[in-house]
Motif scaffolding. Sequence first.
Motif, PDB file in Angstrom:
ATOM      1  N   ILE A  63      31.408  52.882  55.602  1.00 54.26           N
ATOM      2  CA  ILE A  63      32.450  51.470  55.432  1.00 54.26           C
ATOM      3  C   ILE A  63      33.084  51.181  56.682  1.00 54.26           C
ATOM      4  O   ILE A  63      33.338  50.026  57.045  1.00 54.26           O
ATOM      5  N   SER A  64      33.727  52.255  57.585  1.00 57.24           N
ATOM      6  CA  SER A  64      34.625  51.915  58.589  1.00 57.24           C
ATOM      7  C   SER A  64      33.601  51.293  59.581  1.00 57.24           C
ATOM      8  O   SER A  64      33.880  50.400  60.651  1.00 57.24           O
ATOM      9  N   LEU A  66      30.757  49.894  59.167  1.00 60.58           N
ATOM     10  CA  LEU A  66      30.211  48.500  59.021  1.00 60.58           C
ATOM     11  C   LEU A  66      31.127  47.361  59.021  1.00 60.58           C
ATOM     12  O   LEU A  66      30.953  46.244  59.335  1.00 60.58           O
ATOM     13  N   ASP A  67      32.574  47.757  58.789  1.00 66.05           N
ATOM     14  CA  ASP A  67      33.349  46.903  59.083  1.00 66.05           C
ATOM     15  C   ASP A  67      33.738  46.593  60.297  1.00 66.05           C
ATOM     16  O   ASP A  67      34.043  45.072  60.580  1.00 66.05           O
ATOM     17  N   SER A  68      33.540  47.349  61.378  1.00 63.23           N
ATOM     18  CA  SER A  68      33.675  47.061  62.594  1.00 63.23           C
ATOM     19  C   SER A  68      32.550  46.523  63.166  1.00 63.23           C
ATOM     20  O   SER A  68      32.830  45.292  63.747  1.00 63.23           O
ATOM     21  N   LYS A  70      30.993  44.047  61.416  1.00 64.61           N
ATOM     22  CA  LYS A  70      31.184  42.553  61.066  1.00 64.61           C
ATOM     23  C   LYS A  70      31.757  41.887  62.204  1.00 64.61           C
ATOM     24  O   LYS A  70      31.393  40.578  62.308  1.00 64.61           O
ATOM     25  N   VAL A 102      30.211  50.076  49.438  1.00 62.77           N
ATOM     26  CA  VAL A 102      30.260  49.210  50.683  1.00 62.77           C
ATOM     27  C   VAL A 102      30.259  47.719  50.523  1.00 62.77           C
ATOM     28  O   VAL A 102      30.784  46.922  51.354  1.00 62.77           O
ATOM     29  N   GLU A 103      29.463  47.197  49.516  1.00 62.20           N
ATOM     30  CA  GLU A 103      29.439  45.777  49.196  1.00 62.20           C
ATOM     31  C   GLU A 103      30.885  45.282  48.943  1.00 62.20           C
ATOM     32  O   GLU A 103      31.283  44.357  49.560  1.00 62.20           O
ATOM     33  N   ALA A 105      33.740  46.496  49.750  1.00 59.91           N
ATOM     34  CA  ALA A 105      34.590  46.764  51.074  1.00 59.91           C
ATOM     35  C   ALA A 105      34.205  45.722  52.176  1.00 59.91           C
ATOM     36  O   ALA A 105      35.061  45.398  52.895  1.00 59.91           O
ATOM     37  N   THR A 106      33.051  45.461  52.170  1.00 56.24           N
ATOM     38  CA  THR A 106      32.529  44.897  53.522  1.00 56.24           C
ATOM     39  C   THR A 106      31.867  43.642  53.178  1.00 56.24           C
ATOM     40  O   THR A 106      31.810  42.686  54.216  1.00 56.24           O
TER      41      THR A 106
END
Length: 519
Positions: A63-64, A66-68, A70, A102-103, A105-106
């Motif tokens: 998650i971390s 994928l968040d970055s 974005k 994941v969906e 959170a991101t």
Amino acid sequence: MFKEKVAIIDIGSNSIRLVIYGIDEEYNFVELQNVKTPARLSENIQMINEQAILDQTGIDKLISALDSFKYVIESYQADTVIPKATAAIRQSANQASIIEQVEQATGIRIQLVSEQEEALYGLYAVLHSTTIEDAVTIDIGGGSCEITLYEKKELKHYKSFPFGAVSLRKDFFTDKAHNDPEAMEAVRKFVRKQFKAFPWIKKAKLPIIAIGGSARNVANVHQRLVHYPLAGIHGYGMTDDAIDMTLQTFVTTEASKLGDIDGLSSDRQDIIIPATIVFQELYNVVKASFLAISTQGLREGIVLKYINEKYNTPIDMSLIRARTIRGIGHLFPVDTSRNYLRINYALSLYQQLCELNLLPYSYEYHEEIEFAAYLYHFGSFIDVEADSQHTFYLLSNMNLSGYSHRKRLRLALLSSYRNRSLQNQYLEIFPGWFTEEEQLLLQKLGGILKFSQALNDSQTDPIDSLELVALDDGNYRLDIYHHKPIIAEKYRAQRHLKHLERALDGQLSLNFIAINQPA
């Protein structure tokens, strides 16, 4: 500039990577950004009640990352985002929970890649970037190893093995030195048994094409060990001795000193030995003739397939070299509007020389002349005075799809040809690459290209056709038909006559014939 920007997120067992591609008007895809994090998700897979579970720490790492990613995707204004996950999540029994978390959170909905799809994406990239007709391919990731066998560019067999470089290290090297002999032998026996269980792998006697980060690292290290004179690893060929030399370098280097090995990525230091053993064992089981590296793998396969499905198959695997050459013309600020004349002149002379049994004919030579004529001295955009040197350097050090390194060097020599002395100078750092007979042929073909360049020196397109005539005295005459004044061409052609004459077994005279020339 680009029709579309596509972001590929590759969630692997060893690393998570984001690559953003720009798709241009010719449907070439250009890498605009490439970022990764060595997440090692496979290390966060726990066996609970005999089921593989990606623990919460691993999910949080995902998650971390994928968040970055974005923020990068938004900054490049990507039109399409394709998030693909392979072995680590595919093998997890809690994959539904992972995808949902994941969906939430991101906002990114992960697409699982099946074993078959993973093998086929890699193969798709290979088939569109190499001209090798029959081969075995291998892509070893962190948690899986995909093997395919294709013949005449068609898939015949595939297998996804549930082991990879990270899982092999975890299963065999935990609490042991990176070069522990017993662990290495155990990996060998395990991998060999896995491969030999499939008759189509055993004694296939085909070349191996290796894709993925571990393969690139092995090739990079070997090039530095042997002081390889060319840059780039796409199309780089390795023998079993070359693989063993590289493996022995890893084995004999202390763990604390692995970072000093040029070409070895820091995030692969602890997994490079098991990965190299896999390459070595496959080579031996297949009884391969050589192992070639492809820089085109899973991500390239995904974007290639996306382009072909969306835009009605503009990328044809039968035209790999032609697309590569056209791509070079688009990549650099070169005027190629009149290149077709030089191509026509060169091919006409080559074919006529072949018809007179003065040169051997082959489609390979025909193609080489055509492409070299298209790129002839294109390095002039850097400096006209050193156009040959720039052309040779650029072509000899570029990753070119469809080209082995030997063929790439031939293309560079022909495209930059000026005279024998300069060709010999270029070849000084490539001892043994070509026989004397091959070097002589390259000089003759280069002479054709140089003479052809002279036939449009004024850039007014005055010459229509060429006819090479064998005379009764054993000499030759070249009839040059033109419909415009040819003062510049006549002077230049006479100066370069000796270059074309080298392909003859007699002397050559030029005969300029005016046709329908305006008063």
